[in-house]
Design a protein around this motif. Sequence first.
Motif, PDB file in Angstrom:
ATOM      1  N   ILE A   1       0.680  -1.131  -0.041  1.00 40.03           N
ATOM      2  CA  ILE A   1       0.203  -0.011   0.050  1.00 40.03           C
ATOM      3  C   ILE A   1       0.867   1.392   0.036  1.00 40.03           C
ATOM      4  O   ILE A   1       0.513   2.348  -0.622  1.00 40.03           O
TER       5      ILE A   1
ATOM      6  N   ILE B   1     -10.975  10.294  -1.116  1.00 38.93           N
ATOM      7  CA  ILE B   1     -11.111   9.828  -2.494  1.00 38.93           C
ATOM      8  C   ILE B   1     -12.124   9.275  -3.089  1.00 38.93           C
ATOM      9  O   ILE B   1     -12.899   9.438  -3.932  1.00 38.93           O
ATOM     10  N   GLU B   2     -12.789   8.306  -2.071  1.00 36.01           N
ATOM     11  CA  GLU B   2     -13.901   7.480  -2.311  1.00 36.01           C
ATOM     12  C   GLU B   2     -15.181   8.334  -2.427  1.00 36.01           C
ATOM     13  O   GLU B   2     -15.974   8.032  -3.162  1.00 36.01           O
TER      14      GLU B   2
ATOM     15  N   PHE C   1       0.490   4.556  -2.712  1.00 41.04           N
ATOM     16  CA  PHE C   1       0.427   5.941  -2.633  1.00 41.04           C
ATOM     17  C   PHE C   1       1.558   6.700  -3.001  1.00 41.04           C
ATOM     18  O   PHE C   1       1.630   8.051  -3.413  1.00 41.04           O
TER      19      PHE C   1
ATOM     20  N   THR D   1      -8.122   7.743   1.690  1.00 46.76           N
ATOM     21  CA  THR D   1      -8.717   6.889   0.829  1.00 46.76           C
ATOM     22  C   THR D   1     -10.272   7.147   0.894  1.00 46.76           C
ATOM     23  O   THR D   1     -10.865   7.104  -0.062  1.00 46.76           O
TER      24      THR D   1
ATOM     25  N   THR E   1     -11.378  -0.901  -5.448  1.00 47.29           N
ATOM     26  CA  THR E   1      -9.901  -0.610  -5.417  1.00 47.29           C
ATOM     27  C   THR E   1      -9.698  -0.145  -3.985  1.00 47.29           C
ATOM     28  O   THR E   1      -8.840  -0.618  -3.167  1.00 47.29           O
ATOM     29  N   HIS E   2     -10.753   1.024  -3.683  1.00 46.82           N
ATOM     30  CA  HIS E   2     -10.348   1.537  -2.136  1.00 46.82           C
ATOM     31  C   HIS E   2     -10.789   0.526  -1.296  1.00 46.82           C
ATOM     32  O   HIS E   2     -10.134   0.632  -0.127  1.00 46.82           O
TER      33      HIS E   2
ATOM     34  N   LEU F   1      -3.694   7.557   6.027  1.00 48.69           N
ATOM     35  CA  LEU F   1      -3.965   7.130   4.722  1.00 48.69           C
ATOM     36  C   LEU F   1      -5.395   6.469   4.406  1.00 48.69           C
ATOM     37  O   LEU F   1      -5.973   6.585   3.187  1.00 48.69           O
ATOM     38  N   LEU F   2      -5.907   5.704   5.371  1.00 47.37           N
ATOM     39  CA  LEU F   2      -7.150   5.148   5.254  1.00 47.37           C
ATOM     40  C   LEU F   2      -8.100   6.502   5.123  1.00 47.37           C
ATOM     41  O   LEU F   2      -9.274   6.562   4.320  1.00 47.37           O
TER      42      LEU F   2
ATOM     43  N   TRP G   1      -7.641  -1.365  -0.612  1.00 47.12           N
ATOM     44  CA  TRP G   1      -6.590  -0.367  -0.123  1.00 47.12           C
ATOM     45  C   TRP G   1      -7.089  -0.482   1.515  1.00 47.12           C
ATOM     46  O   TRP G   1      -6.098  -0.612   2.364  1.00 47.12           O
ATOM     47  N   ALA G   2      -8.268  -0.306   1.965  1.00 44.42           N
ATOM     48  CA  ALA G   2      -8.582  -0.532   3.331  1.00 44.42           C
ATOM     49  C   ALA G   2      -8.418  -1.472   4.062  1.00 44.42           C
ATOM     50  O   ALA G   2      -8.055  -1.259   5.331  1.00 44.42           O
TER      51      ALA G   2
ATOM     52  N   GLU H   1       1.275  11.690   0.368  1.00 42.65           N
ATOM     53  CA  GLU H   1       1.388  10.544  -0.464  1.00 42.65           C
ATOM     54  C   GLU H   1       2.757  10.232  -0.383  1.00 42.65           C
ATOM     55  O   GLU H   1       3.348   8.979  -0.993  1.00 42.65           O
TER      56      GLU H   1
END
Length: 160
Positions: A42, A116-117, A46, A113, A127-128, A109-110, A131-132, A89
Motif C-alpha cells: 500500500i 477519495i472514495e 500511494f 482513501t 480498489t479503495h 492514509l485510510l 486499500w482499506a 502521499e
Amino acid sequence: MNEDIMLTAPSSGGLASRVQCLMRGFGLIPHDLIASVARLSIAAVFWQSGQTKVDGWHVTDNAVYLFQTEYKLPFIDPWVAAHLAAFAEHFFPLLLVIGFGSRLSALALLGMTLVIEIFVYPDAWPTHGTWAVCFLTIIAGGPGRLSLDHLISRYFGRES
C-alpha cells in the motif's frame, strides 16, 4: 504447537480432511508476513501516486489543475489540496515502509482513501476497499516485528 492447528491429516482422511488440514494451515501464516506485505504494497500505491504530483521538490501545475477540474474537493482550495496530497502521499508511505508510526500512518492514509472514495471516485470502491483492508490490517494488528515500531516497543517493554 497447538493441537488444534496441527498440519497432519488424519490417516483415515479423504479429500475433506485434507482440505480441512490445508485450511488450518492457512491460520499459521504469520501476522508479521501479512503486515509487511500490507505495509509495503500500500505504501507503493500511494508513493507512486505522489510521484505523479511532483517535479523534484515542487508540486506540478498539472497536479493543481487536476484538483481544480477533476477532483474538486469541497471546503479546500485546490492549490492547498494538491500540496497536502503530495506531502501525505510521500510522508506516510515512507513511515509505513520503515514501520515507524505505522498505525497512525495507516489511519491517515485510510482517511485519505475515504475522501477519495466519497468525493472523487465513488465508483472505485473495489480498489479503495482493497486499500482499506491493508490499512485496517496494520491498524488492528500492528506493523509486525519487521518494523521500527516493534523495536521501539521492545526497548520500552511494550508490544506494538
